[in-house]
Design an enzyme around this catalytic site. Structure first.
Site, PDB file in Angstrom:
ATOM      1  N   GLU A 255       0.893  -1.164   0.000  1.00 13.80           N
ATOM      2  CA  GLU A 255       0.000   0.000   0.000  1.00 13.80           C
ATOM      3  C   GLU A 255       0.922   1.202   0.000  1.00 13.80           C
ATOM      4  O   GLU A 255       1.532   1.510   1.017  1.00 13.80           O
ATOM      5  CB  GLU A 255      -0.849   0.028   1.280  1.00 13.80           C
ATOM      6  N   CYS A 294      -2.873   8.458   3.664  1.00 12.03           N
ATOM      7  CA  CYS A 294      -2.576   7.927   2.331  1.00 12.03           C
ATOM      8  C   CYS A 294      -3.752   8.135   1.388  1.00 12.03           C
ATOM      9  O   CYS A 294      -3.578   8.143   0.178  1.00 12.03           O
ATOM     10  CB  CYS A 294      -2.243   6.453   2.434  1.00 12.03           C
TER      11      CYS A 294
END
Ligand code: NAP
Length: 676
Positions: A255, A294
């Site tokens: 990720e 994020c």
């Protein structure tokens, strides 16, 4: 100053000294961190030899119960974790996102796993595939836990949620975890792990923690281990291409960072609720966790004609944001995680300023409430306005802080193309009430995204927001976002399991999977299976019942009784014209009901309830005068934690010619013991 402890090979450990870690808001020393002296090979070995077998001895449901207990335990210690979280620069609101969000993932996964996975140690995936003409050779996919350790390397911004969203699916899968948090905020992760270890909720070896650098950890990974990474794209690439990870095909998930978009629809003119929603969401995404998310919106796409109006509205709201001591209630935005991180954001801003002008904020100065602006890593929110929508910088440079760029677009096709310039994102949102625009943009940008939120009037009240990954939805994205996939309900669990196609005869497949499959032997005796509690019921126990003739009177009675007078059952002339029937046929539901009447054992007994039917198919029409017979076979038994379990029965109805009329699974609850 205490060195943050690691928990490896069954004991707590810390070297004498480590690198200093500072309070993000005050600049005071919080802790030291170092992994010097840790034997990484031994830690992995301990996970494989102690944690793995202990977890694999449990069923999916038993492991889910542990995950639930872990969530409940952490919930009791939230206040202590919030206190520590202030030191990372997070406000209480930010901490709830991190800590309550992480606990929510544990609890969400636990209940989902109990609903969607069998109370077993293996997942039998999908139906058996016939591989031969006679039904004597089948294929079946099985999922079994990997025998290694799930190594989880995490980013600094979510010290609690980050590890927990990986821990939950790994534990449920039966794979032990070794968590390596980012050094900057790992002291909060370490406290969370301490609570779990001291609370003795997990089997020994199921959870280990490395505080500090990863050392030679990756050199010791083997074929059965997993490496799951969250952090920057550059570190992701380094880990992905690590020679040992490549050589041993270590299962890798990343990720990474991404330039997430939010699109304002052309219908959402200034003054409309959609416009307000867009602006509010953008300001929230810029300021929660000081933009160190994020999933935060980095690229705010708006119709070119309203870019000025959006900038004004965002500016107005940002001006009210109080930046300051994260522990103060009045503070809306705390500090970045470290002074280094602030420098990193300032560097990225310099690059962005080549392609944009600053519409709000000053990277060098910010008014700070209740804290020292220089000792703490405070930064003003910064809104940029792109001078040219196609300049690469806004699509490529991630300033991991309270920074977003407004970019004007012409139409749906244009914004779809601009979205792709980000080369892959975790999350995107489209704020519009225009269904055509939403459909075009969602379908056009989906290949570049892991998750897309469409925010219209109807969804607004219940929306979970642009930036919130959810345990039931996929988190991850293509390309720049790392190419990984986490969570997504059971997909996250399956990531830790090995899928194996097993080819065998029905008899062998039954022995391997403990499930009856068509073609495997059936047990028929004098005792009706409905009179057997789980302690006596055997896979393959069968009752044959029938035949019964289905008459025209049955069909007419059923039609009158239920009101289902559909022409195919009631109107000979119309039914004759039907391409499938060529005449009147019995209702499918009548056939299923008649079958129940044939196979049932009506006495008070261990079968407690029928809770549904799966996979119902009507294969051959039944005409007045046809006979039907039924075979009911115990296919799968899933004991629950209480006094009963679920039993899945295979039902096959045939007509007088032996042709299959209908197939389905009957689902029942059956008592474990029955002495009456
Ligand atoms: P980072 O510098 O890439 O570090 C991430 C983790 O990797 C840390 O635990 C770090 O440990 C470790 N690490 C660094 N080099 C390593 C190496 N050679 N071998 C093994 N481990 C290594 O990222 P960050 O600065 O912590 O996080 C910010 C970035 O993460 C942002 O770009 C953000 O977009 C991204 N992010 C993505 C997600 C997502 O879900 N996609 C979530 C959060 C953040 P040390 O701290 O000990 O160096």
């Amino acid at each position: 100053m205490a060195v943050v402890r690691s928990y490896v090979a069954g004991r707590w450990y810390a070297p004498d000294a480590g690198a200093p870690v500072y309070d993000a808001a005050t600049g005071d020393l919080v802790a030291e961190v170092s992994s010097a002296g840790i034997d990484f090979a031994a830690a992995l070995g301990y996970g494989r030899q102690v944690g793995g077998p202990a977890l694999r001895a449990l069923t999916f449901h038993e492991r889910a119960e542990l995950v639930k207990e872990a969530g409940q335990l952490l919930r009791k210690h939230r206040d202590e974790l919030y206190e520590l979280s202030y030191r990372t620069g997070a406000t209480l609101f930010d901490s709830k996102f991190d800590i309550d969000g992480g606990i929510g993932v544990l609890l969400g996964y636990a209940s989902k796993a109990k609903r969607e996975l069998p109370n077993d140690r293996v997942v039998v995936e999908g139906p058996a595939e016939p591989l031969g003409r006679e039904g004597g050779f089948l294929g079946q996919h099985l999922l079994t836990p990997r025998l290694g350790v799930a190594v989880q390397v995490n980013a600094f911004n979510f010290p609690v949620w980050g590890p927990l969203e990986k821990l939950a699916p790994a534990l449920i899968a039966g794979v032990p975890s070794l968590i390596k948090p980012a050094s900057q905020t790992g002291y909060l992760t370490a406290r969370m792990v301490e609570l779990l270890i001291d609370g003795h909720v997990l089997p020994e070896g199921a959870l280990q923690l490395v505080s500090g650098g990863a050392g030679d950890l990756l050199d010791h990974l083997t074929e059965q281990d997993l490496l799951s990474f969250t952090g920057s794209a550059s570190t992701a690439n380094r880990l992905r291409s690590h020679p040992n990870v490549v050589a041993r095909s270590v299962r890798f998930n990343a990720e990474a960072d991404s330039l997430n978009m939010s699109v304002l629809g052309p219908d959402a003119a200034p003054g409309t609720p959609a416009f307000e929603r867009y602006v509010r969401q953008l300001v929230t995404e810029m300021t929660v966790k000081a933009g160190q998310k994020c999933t935060a919106i980095r690229r705010a796409f708006v119709p070119a004609g309203v870019a000025g109006a959006v900038a004004d509205a965002v500016r107005e709201q940002l001006a009210t944001v109080v930046v300051g001591n994260p522990a103060d209630k009045a503070t809306r935005m705390g500090a970045l995680a470290s002074l280094d991180q602030r420098e990193e954001v300032r560097r990225s801003l310099k690059a962005l300023e080549d392609a944009a002008t600053i519409a709000f904020g000053d990277a060098e100065h910010v008014e700070v409430a209740g804290a020292d602006a220089e000792r703490g890593a405070f930064l003003s929110p910064i809104l940029l306005l792109a001078t040219d929508a196609r300049r690469p910088e806004p699509h490529e440079v991630e300033a991991f802080g309270p920074v977003s760029t407004l970019i004007g677009y012409r139409d749906a096709a244009d914004v779809i193309e601009l979205a792709g310039l980000g080369k892959g994102s975790l999350a995107g949102s489209v704020v519009t009430d225009d269904q055509d625009f939403a459909a075009e943009v969602v379908l056009g940008t989906a290949p570049w995204h892991g998750r897309l939120l469409v925010l219209d009037d109807d969804a607004a009240a219940e929306s979970t927001g642009h930036g919130s990954p959810l345990p039931m939805l996929v988190h991850g994205g293509p390309g720049r976002a790392g190419g990984g996939e986490e969570m997504g309900g059971m997909r996250g669990v399956y990531h830790h399991l090995q899928r194996t196609a097993v080819q065998a005869s029905p008899r062998m497949l039954k022995a391997v999977t403990d499930r009856w499959v068509k073609g495997a032997p059936r047990n028929v005796d004098d005792v009706h299976p409905f009179t057997k509690p789980l302690s006596r019921l055997r896979i393959g126990d069968t009752v044959h019942a029938g035949p019964r003739t289905v008459t025209l009177a049955d069909i007419e009675h059923f039609a009158a009784f239920t009101g289902d007078t559909f022409y195919a059952h009631m109107d000979s002339e119309a039914a004759a014209k039907n391409p499938f029937f060529g005449g009147r046929v019995a209702h499918g539901y009548l056939i299923v009901s008649l079958a129940a009447g044939l196979f049932v054992q009506p006495d008070y007994g261990p079968v407690l309830a029928n809770y549904g039917i799966d996979n119902l198919r009507f294969v051959t029409p039944v005409k007045p005068g046809d006979e039907i017979s039924v075979t009911l076979t115990c296919k799968q038994v899933s004991p629950r934690s209480g006094d009963y379990g679920e039993v899945r029965w295979d039902a096959e109805l045939v007509n007088g010619d032996g042709k299959v009329v209908a197939t389905y699974d009957v689902l029942t609850m059956v008592a474990k013991e029955w002495n009456e």
